[in-house]
Design a protein around this motif. Structure first.
Motif, mmCIF file in Angstrom:
data_model
loop_
_atom_site.group_PDB
_atom_site.id
_atom_site.type_symbol
_atom_site.label_atom_id
_atom_site.label_comp_id
_atom_site.label_asym_id
_atom_site.label_seq_id
_atom_site.Cartn_x
_atom_site.Cartn_y
_atom_site.Cartn_z
ATOM 1 N N GLY A 356 0.802 -1.217 0.000
ATOM 2 C CA GLY A 356 0.000 0.000 0.000
ATOM 3 C C GLY A 356 0.832 1.263 0.000
ATOM 4 O O GLY A 356 2.044 1.258 -0.204
ATOM 5 N N ILE A 357 0.155 2.377 0.256
ATOM 6 C CA ILE A 357 0.774 3.698 0.205
ATOM 7 C C ILE A 357 1.746 3.904 1.358
ATOM 8 O O ILE A 357 2.755 4.584 1.212
ATOM 9 N N LYS A 358 1.477 3.354 2.505
ATOM 10 C CA LYS A 358 2.206 3.489 3.765
ATOM 11 C C LYS A 358 1.676 4.703 4.540
ATOM 12 O O LYS A 358 1.422 5.775 3.991
ATOM 13 N N MET A 359 1.545 4.503 5.844
ATOM 14 C CA MET A 359 0.955 5.509 6.709
ATOM 15 C C MET A 359 1.772 6.798 6.744
ATOM 16 O O MET A 359 1.214 7.893 6.828
ATOM 17 N N VAL A 360 3.101 6.694 6.675
ATOM 18 C CA VAL A 360 3.915 7.909 6.775
ATOM 19 C C VAL A 360 3.614 8.856 5.618
ATOM 20 O O VAL A 360 3.620 10.087 5.788
ATOM 21 N N ARG A 361 3.326 8.325 4.449
ATOM 22 C CA ARG A 361 2.985 9.185 3.320
ATOM 23 C C ARG A 361 1.664 9.902 3.580
ATOM 24 O O ARG A 361 1.511 11.081 3.239
ATOM 25 N N MET A 362 0.707 9.193 4.155
ATOM 26 C CA MET A 362 -0.571 9.832 4.444
ATOM 27 C C MET A 362 -0.407 10.929 5.487
ATOM 28 O O MET A 362 -1.023 12.003 5.386
ATOM 29 N N LEU A 363 0.428 10.699 6.508
ATOM 30 C CA LEU A 363 0.671 11.727 7.514
ATOM 31 C C LEU A 363 1.311 12.962 6.883
ATOM 32 O O LEU A 363 0.938 14.101 7.206
ATOM 33 N N ILE A 364 2.254 12.752 5.988
ATOM 34 C CA ILE A 364 2.910 13.876 5.313
ATOM 35 C C ILE A 364 1.909 14.633 4.444
ATOM 36 O O ILE A 364 1.889 15.876 4.422
ATOM 37 N N LEU A 365 1.049 13.905 3.751
ATOM 38 C CA LEU A 365 0.042 14.557 2.908
ATOM 39 C C LEU A 365 -0.926 15.387 3.742
ATOM 40 O O LEU A 365 -1.283 16.514 3.374
ATOM 41 N N VAL A 366 -1.381 14.842 4.865
ATOM 42 C CA VAL A 366 -2.315 15.565 5.734
ATOM 43 C C VAL A 366 -1.658 16.821 6.283
ATOM 44 O O VAL A 366 -2.257 17.908 6.293
ATOM 45 N N LYS A 367 -0.415 16.704 6.733
ATOM 46 C CA LYS A 367 0.283 17.867 7.283
ATOM 47 C C LYS A 367 0.564 18.906 6.198
ATOM 48 O O LYS A 367 0.504 20.117 6.440
ATOM 49 N N GLN A 368 0.869 18.435 4.993
ATOM 50 C CA GLN A 368 1.096 19.371 3.893
ATOM 51 C C GLN A 368 -0.194 20.098 3.535
ATOM 52 O O GLN A 368 -0.178 21.317 3.257
ATOM 53 N N ALA A 369 -1.328 19.397 3.530
ATOM 54 C CA ALA A 369 -2.617 20.042 3.254
ATOM 55 C C ALA A 369 -2.932 21.086 4.321
ATOM 56 O O ALA A 369 -3.404 22.188 4.001
ATOM 57 N N ARG A 370 -2.648 20.756 5.583
ATOM 58 C CA ARG A 370 -2.883 21.709 6.673
ATOM 59 C C ARG A 370 -1.971 22.928 6.512
ATOM 60 O O ARG A 370 -2.392 24.076 6.741
ATOM 61 N N ARG A 371 -0.720 22.704 6.093
ATOM 62 C CA ARG A 371 0.211 23.824 5.900
ATOM 63 C C ARG A 371 -0.271 24.747 4.784
ATOM 64 O O ARG A 371 -0.185 25.973 4.901
ATOM 65 N N GLU A 372 -0.797 24.164 3.709
ATOM 66 C CA GLU A 372 -1.288 24.986 2.611
ATOM 67 C C GLU A 372 -2.516 25.796 3.026
ATOM 68 O O GLU A 372 -2.682 26.956 2.605
ATOM 69 N N LEU A 401 4.261 13.516 -3.049
ATOM 70 C CA LEU A 401 3.238 14.013 -3.980
ATOM 71 C C LEU A 401 3.346 13.316 -5.331
ATOM 72 O O LEU A 401 2.322 12.950 -5.934
ATOM 73 N N ALA A 402 4.578 13.125 -5.799
ATOM 74 C CA ALA A 402 4.773 12.426 -7.073
ATOM 75 C C ALA A 402 4.297 10.981 -6.972
ATOM 76 O O ALA A 402 3.653 10.457 -7.894
ATOM 77 N N PHE A 403 4.624 10.324 -5.864
ATOM 78 C CA PHE A 403 4.194 8.937 -5.692
ATOM 79 C C PHE A 403 2.672 8.828 -5.715
ATOM 80 O O PHE A 403 2.116 7.935 -6.357
ATOM 81 N N MET A 404 1.996 9.733 -5.004
ATOM 82 C CA MET A 404 0.538 9.661 -4.943
ATOM 83 C C MET A 404 -0.082 9.878 -6.319
ATOM 84 O O MET A 404 -1.073 9.238 -6.673
ATOM 85 N N LEU A 405 0.517 10.778 -7.109
ATOM 86 C CA LEU A 405 0.010 11.005 -8.462
ATOM 87 C C LEU A 405 0.167 9.747 -9.312
ATOM 88 O O LEU A 405 -0.773 9.319 -9.999
ATOM 89 N N VAL A 406 1.341 9.134 -9.249
ATOM 90 C CA VAL A 406 1.596 7.936 -10.048
ATOM 91 C C VAL A 406 0.761 6.767 -9.532
ATOM 92 O O VAL A 406 0.247 5.961 -10.324
ATOM 93 N N TYR A 407 0.594 6.655 -8.213
ATOM 94 C CA TYR A 407 -0.230 5.596 -7.623
ATOM 95 C C TYR A 407 -1.670 5.705 -8.132
ATOM 96 O O TYR A 407 -2.259 4.723 -8.599
ATOM 97 N N GLY A 408 -2.242 6.906 -8.032
ATOM 98 C CA GLY A 408 -3.613 7.097 -8.503
ATOM 99 C C GLY A 408 -3.745 6.823 -9.991
ATOM 100 O O GLY A 408 -4.712 6.187 -10.438
ATOM 101 N N GLY A 409 -2.756 7.300 -10.771
ATOM 102 C CA GLY A 409 -2.789 7.061 -12.208
ATOM 103 C C GLY A 409 -2.678 5.591 -12.552
ATOM 104 O O GLY A 409 -3.318 5.116 -13.505
ATOM 105 N N THR A 410 -1.872 4.842 -11.793
ATOM 106 C CA THR A 410 -1.712 3.403 -12.044
ATOM 107 C C THR A 410 -3.008 2.658 -11.771
ATOM 108 O O THR A 410 -3.448 1.822 -12.570
ATOM 109 N N VAL A 411 -3.633 2.952 -10.626
ATOM 110 C CA VAL A 411 -4.899 2.280 -10.291
ATOM 111 C C VAL A 411 -5.961 2.606 -11.329
ATOM 112 O O VAL A 411 -6.690 1.716 -11.807
#
Length: 488
Positions: A356-372, A401-411
């Motif tokens: 899967g994506i791994k939890m650390v990536r989700m934590l980074i994404l959530v914190k980045q969204a909060r920062r924005e 961010l790049a991984f999530m884009l490629v992950y979504g595109g692959t699925v």
């Protein structure tokens, strides 16, 4: 092409080592007298011969591997080793009257080595014991990573162990060193993995499993693989005690093994429990299991204790990308299986044996969204992204961010490819998502009560590709397709 020769030389060495792994099912076959012992020497000989030929022809191409070589080798290993791993399946099928096509055999081998747990085989209860041992042993080897094992036990390879380790390790934070040398780090991780494996096997045996059942299900529990030697999966045992043991070790294996290594080495566990990714992983798994349990009770599917038992086990199993099942959860309210499958994408830690994506990536994404969002209110404020008491480098954030884009595109892309073959949407999307997450069963016609055997050869190849992409974390494979990768 010359640049590929050092990589192929190391691949030949790894193929020779991999051939030795077939000694375990050979020993089991001789011990249980299941009648197919002779297929393993043939498979071992073929694998060793190919590896020896590659190594001998390219023996003069000795050089330190660079980062690009590590990416090439990891990709080649996960593409080539299933070719060798499927040889016993092909040979055994002819001898027991249950011939497998190359497509099915390769899929089964990929599923094993990537710890996906999907299968195209039926009648597992009557399959020769040694063949089931081989299928499950593949998952145990693939759990921590074959290349990390090579770095751990073969320091004399002299092929740039750090590059192999970084290319193989999962998660966005690959550059952190636990020991001064990558060989020591790999040995430490495999030591922890072996310790938990022994503990899990003994617990299953003391909990009532037969020795070989305990061995096989240990292989697929600590690796979060989920293959079983029974068509009914873990439901075959009908034992709340064994299910509780399984839940415990699935939770253990879903956490970062580096944290265990540091805790064992320092002799205290304070830093272990303070890790934000670990807390988030356990919260998602246990919390998700409780949500499904409450749903099953509220909807009247089970009595309270049965709802807790089945809800917790099956949710944690699928969410950790293990894929064991004790019941057909597709018969539950539709929210439950969809929620469980989606949870499989995020509910394991980097450095664990899960996919899967791994939890650390989700934590980074959530914190980045909060920062924005904070920047909209305070555009001039300096707000570094912090995780676990440290600042996350912007390069890591961009990589996530790049991984999530490629992950979504692959699925999305592979799901659309399956839809082109007239597969129903639920089966197509869930088969790809389960394969990319290395989770095993999906929904629809690839649910826990069935398997992938009903798919066409083309559809099975698409799912095989999805499993390989998921195990390689997609970006490594995609990098090979870019022109810049091949420029000197």
């Amino acid at each position: 092409m010359v640049d590929l020769f050092p990589v192929l030389r190391v691949l030949g060495m790894l193929a020779r080592i991999f051939s030795l792994a077939m000694g375990l099912p050979l020993a089991v076959s001789l011990w249980t007298r299941d009648g197919i012992w002779h297929v393993y020497p043939q498979a071992m000989g073929a694998t060793f011969a190919v590896g020896a030929w590659l190594w001998w022809r390219l023996r003069l191409f000795r050089q330190e591997l660079q980062p690009r070589h590590g990416v090439m080798l990891v990709t080649l290993v996960w593409l080539a080793l299933p070719l060798f791993a499927c040889i016993p399946l092909l040979l055994a099928g002819h001898h027991i009257g249950r011939s497998m096509s190359f497509t099915h055999a390769y899929f089964e081998a990929v599923s094993g080595l990537t710890t996906s747990g999907s299968t195209v085989l039926a009648g597992l209860d009557t399959l020769p014991v040694s063949l089931n041992v081989w299928r499950t042993f593949l998952q145990w080897m693939g759990g921590m990573g074959i290349l990390i094992l090579a770095v751990a036990v073969l320091p004399l390879l002299g092929v740039g162990g750090s590059q192999l380790f970084k290319a193989e390790a999962a998660g966005p934070l690959k550059d952190s060193k636990l020991t001064p040398r990558m060989t020591g780090t790999a040995k430490g991780l495999w030591g922890v993995y072996a310790l938990f494996s022994v503990a899990c096997g003994l617990a299953y045996w003391l909990g009532g499993m037969k020795p070989l059942d305990a061995l096989m299900h240990m292989f697929t529990t600590v690796s979060l693989g989920g293959l079983s030697s029974y068509d009914a999966s873990f439901g075959h045992f009908q034992s709340p005690l064994l299910e509780a043991i399984c839940i415990f070790f699935m939770l253990v294996a879903s956490c970062n093994f580096a944290l265990y290594f540091v805790a064992f080495r320092k002799g205290h566990w304070g830093g272990f429990w303070r890790d934000p990714e670990l807390r988030a992983t356990l919260f998602a798994l246990v919390g998700g299991g409780l949500v499904i349990s409450l749903l099953l009770w509220a909807k009247g599917v089970y009595a309270p204790l049965d709802a807790l038992r089945h809800g917790m086990f099956n949710t944690i199993s699928l969410a950790t990308t293990t894929g064991y099942a004790t019941v057909d959860y597709l018969a539950w309210p539709v929210f439950a299986p969809v929620f469980m499958l989606l949870l499989s994408g995020v509910a394991t830690s980097a450095g664990s044996t899960g996919g899967g994506i791994k939890m650390v990536r989700m934590l980074i994404l959530v914190k980045q969204a909060r920062r924005e969002m904070n920047r909209l209110v305070h555009p001039r404020a300096v707000q570094p992204l912090c995780l676990g008491g440290g600042v996350v480098d912007n390069r890591v954030i961009f990589a996530v961010l790049a991984f999530m884009l490629v992950y979504g595109g692959t699925v999305f892309g592979l799901s659309m490819l399956l839809l082109l073959t007239d597969l129903d949407p639920v089966t197509a999307f869930s088969a790809v998502l389960a394969s990319v997450n290395c989770a095993g069963p999906g929904l629809g016609s690839v649910g826990p009560a069935t398997n992938f055997a009903g798919l066409t050869d083309f559809q099975i190849w698409v799912c095989s590709l999805a499993m390989l992409l998921g195990r390689l974390e997609i970006l490594s494979f995609m990098a090979l397709l870019t022109p810049s990768f091949w420029r000197r």
